[in-house]
Enzyme design. Sequence first.
Site, PDB file in Angstrom:
ATOM      1  N   GLY A  43       0.773  -1.240   0.000  1.00 51.03           N
ATOM      2  CA  GLY A  43       0.000   0.000   0.000  1.00 51.03           C
ATOM      3  C   GLY A  43       0.804   1.289   0.000  1.00 51.03           C
ATOM      4  O   GLY A  43       0.414   2.269  -0.624  1.00 51.03           O
ATOM      5  N   ASP A  99       0.838   3.444   4.455  1.00 53.40           N
ATOM      6  CA  ASP A  99      -0.247   4.102   3.738  1.00 53.40           C
ATOM      7  C   ASP A  99      -1.339   4.570   4.697  1.00 53.40           C
ATOM      8  O   ASP A  99      -1.763   5.711   4.674  1.00 53.40           O
ATOM      9  CB  ASP A  99      -0.831   3.168   2.660  1.00 53.40           C
ATOM     10  CG  ASP A  99      -1.169   1.770   3.189  1.00 53.40           C
ATOM     11  OD1 ASP A  99      -0.910   1.475   4.372  1.00 53.40           O
ATOM     12  OD2 ASP A  99      -1.698   0.966   2.406  1.00 53.40           O
ATOM     13  N   ASP A 102      -4.882   1.854  10.958  1.00 57.31           N
ATOM     14  CA  ASP A 102      -6.269   1.541  11.306  1.00 57.31           C
ATOM     15  C   ASP A 102      -6.289   1.119  12.776  1.00 57.31           C
ATOM     16  O   ASP A 102      -6.321   1.960  13.667  1.00 57.31           O
ATOM     17  CB  ASP A 102      -6.704   0.438  10.333  1.00 57.31           C
ATOM     18  CG  ASP A 102      -8.164   0.096  10.406  1.00 57.31           C
ATOM     19  OD1 ASP A 102      -8.972   1.014  10.593  1.00 57.31           O
ATOM     20  OD2 ASP A 102      -8.503  -1.092  10.280  1.00 57.31           O
ATOM     21  N   PHE A 151     -14.227   2.945   4.232  1.00 60.90           N
ATOM     22  CA  PHE A 151     -13.247   2.166   3.478  1.00 60.90           C
ATOM     23  C   PHE A 151     -12.772   2.977   2.278  1.00 60.90           C
ATOM     24  O   PHE A 151     -13.545   3.333   1.405  1.00 60.90           O
ATOM     25  CB  PHE A 151     -13.812   0.820   3.030  1.00 60.90           C
ATOM     26  CG  PHE A 151     -12.712  -0.143   2.703  1.00 60.90           C
ATOM     27  CD1 PHE A 151     -12.119  -0.896   3.701  1.00 60.90           C
ATOM     28  CD2 PHE A 151     -12.219  -0.243   1.408  1.00 60.90           C
ATOM     29  CE1 PHE A 151     -11.062  -1.750   3.414  1.00 60.90           C
ATOM     30  CE2 PHE A 151     -11.160  -1.095   1.111  1.00 60.90           C
ATOM     31  CZ  PHE A 151     -10.588  -1.852   2.123  1.00 60.90           C
ATOM     32  N   ASP A 158      -5.568  -0.475  -1.779  1.00 68.69           N
ATOM     33  CA  ASP A 158      -6.430  -1.361  -2.572  1.00 68.69           C
ATOM     34  C   ASP A 158      -7.690  -1.793  -1.857  1.00 68.69           C
ATOM     35  O   ASP A 158      -7.812  -1.709  -0.638  1.00 68.69           O
ATOM     36  CB  ASP A 158      -5.653  -2.628  -2.936  1.00 68.69           C
ATOM     37  CG  ASP A 158      -5.497  -3.578  -1.730  1.00 68.69           C
ATOM     38  OD1 ASP A 158      -5.076  -3.095  -0.658  1.00 68.69           O
ATOM     39  OD2 ASP A 158      -5.833  -4.766  -1.863  1.00 68.69           O
TER      40      ASP A 158
HETATM   41  P1  IMP Z   1      -3.761  -1.951  11.123  1.00 67.68           P
HETATM   42  O1  IMP Z   1      -3.415  -0.552  11.540  1.00 67.68           O
HETATM   43  O2  IMP Z   1      -2.814  -2.987  11.650  1.00 67.68           O
HETATM   44  O3  IMP Z   1      -5.189  -2.300  11.453  1.00 67.68           O
HETATM   45  O4  IMP Z   1      -3.629  -2.149   9.564  1.00 67.68           O
HETATM   46  C1  IMP Z   1      -3.508  -1.131   8.668  1.00 67.68           C
HETATM   47  C2  IMP Z   1      -3.606  -1.761   7.283  1.00 67.68           C
HETATM   48  O5  IMP Z   1      -4.970  -2.121   7.020  1.00 67.68           O
HETATM   49  C3  IMP Z   1      -3.255  -0.771   6.199  1.00 67.68           C
HETATM   50  O6  IMP Z   1      -1.875  -0.789   5.904  1.00 67.68           O
HETATM   51  C4  IMP Z   1      -4.105  -1.249   5.052  1.00 67.68           C
HETATM   52  O7  IMP Z   1      -3.425  -2.263   4.346  1.00 67.68           O
HETATM   53  C5  IMP Z   1      -5.327  -1.816   5.693  1.00 67.68           C
HETATM   54  N1  IMP Z   1      -6.462  -0.848   5.699  1.00 67.68           N
HETATM   55  C6  IMP Z   1      -6.989  -0.205   6.766  1.00 67.68           C
HETATM   56  N2  IMP Z   1      -8.005   0.598   6.423  1.00 67.68           N
HETATM   57  C7  IMP Z   1      -8.126   0.490   5.069  1.00 67.68           C
HETATM   58  C8  IMP Z   1      -8.991   1.108   4.094  1.00 67.68           C
HETATM   59  O8  IMP Z   1      -9.878   1.939   4.390  1.00 67.68           O
HETATM   60  N3  IMP Z   1      -8.790   0.740   2.811  1.00 67.68           N
HETATM   61  C9  IMP Z   1      -7.825  -0.158   2.427  1.00 67.68           C
HETATM   62  N4  IMP Z   1      -6.997  -0.753   3.298  1.00 67.68           N
HETATM   63  C10 IMP Z   1      -7.137  -0.438   4.608  1.00 67.68           C
HETATM   64 MG    MG Z   2      -0.565  -1.357   4.469  1.00 67.40          MG
END
Ligand code: IMP
Ligand code: MG
Length: 179
Positions: A43, A99, A102, A151, A158
């Site tokens: 990403g 990128d 979350d 999203f 992606d």
């Molecule tokens: P987390 O912070 O470990 O939950 O993961 C973050 C990852 O989740 C990012 O690097 C993205 O790959 C994916 N992600 C989170 N939100 C979105 C979204 O709205 N669209 C696409 N990918 C997302």
């Molecule tokens: Mg990512």
Amino acid sequence: MLENVKDVLITEQEIQAKVEELAKVITEDFRGKPLLIIGVLKGANVFVADLIRKIEIPLILDFMSLSSYGSSTESSGAVRILKDLDEDIKGMHVLVVEDIVDSGLTLNYLSKNLESRGAASISLCTLLDKPERRKAPIDVKYKGFDIPDEFIVGYGIDFAEQYRNLPFIGVLKPEAYNK
Ligand code: IMP
Ligand code: MG
């Protein structure tokens, strides 16, 4: 492709202005320090490519690919390294470029993993942040935009490997992922 995009959340121009602003601060903060930038695949690929071209000090670029265990929308917190670094990070000032943050579980895991390898410092940079969704504590020093819990796709990000080539950040229509 565009028929599945509900709104443009951040335009190409807004992204580029923010990339320049972040690169300026990074240039000053890391001046005189050995800088290793780690792009998190896939990403952050587009963001890191734009960002490094605006950073005006020497740097080394490397990539990691990570995958979190769990369902497609909820991470369990366990992270697997699919591609590790090519370079040794001992003594380097490391800037991890993501990128979107979350739950924070991915960067929480990655920070701890990199700390154990003897870097001089570890800082985090993300283009986008969904602060409402945070589950694990992380300290993001360089942040582009806070965004709502929707999203999004585009600019490298992606849904099911599609939409990475959009030049802007768009909100995906729920119909597109409920198909
Ligand atoms: P987390 O912070 O470990 O939950 O993961 C973050 C990852 O989740 C990012 O690097 C993205 O790959 C994916 N992600 C989170 N939100 C979105 C979204 O709205 N669209 C696409 N990918 C997302
Ligand atoms: Mg990512």
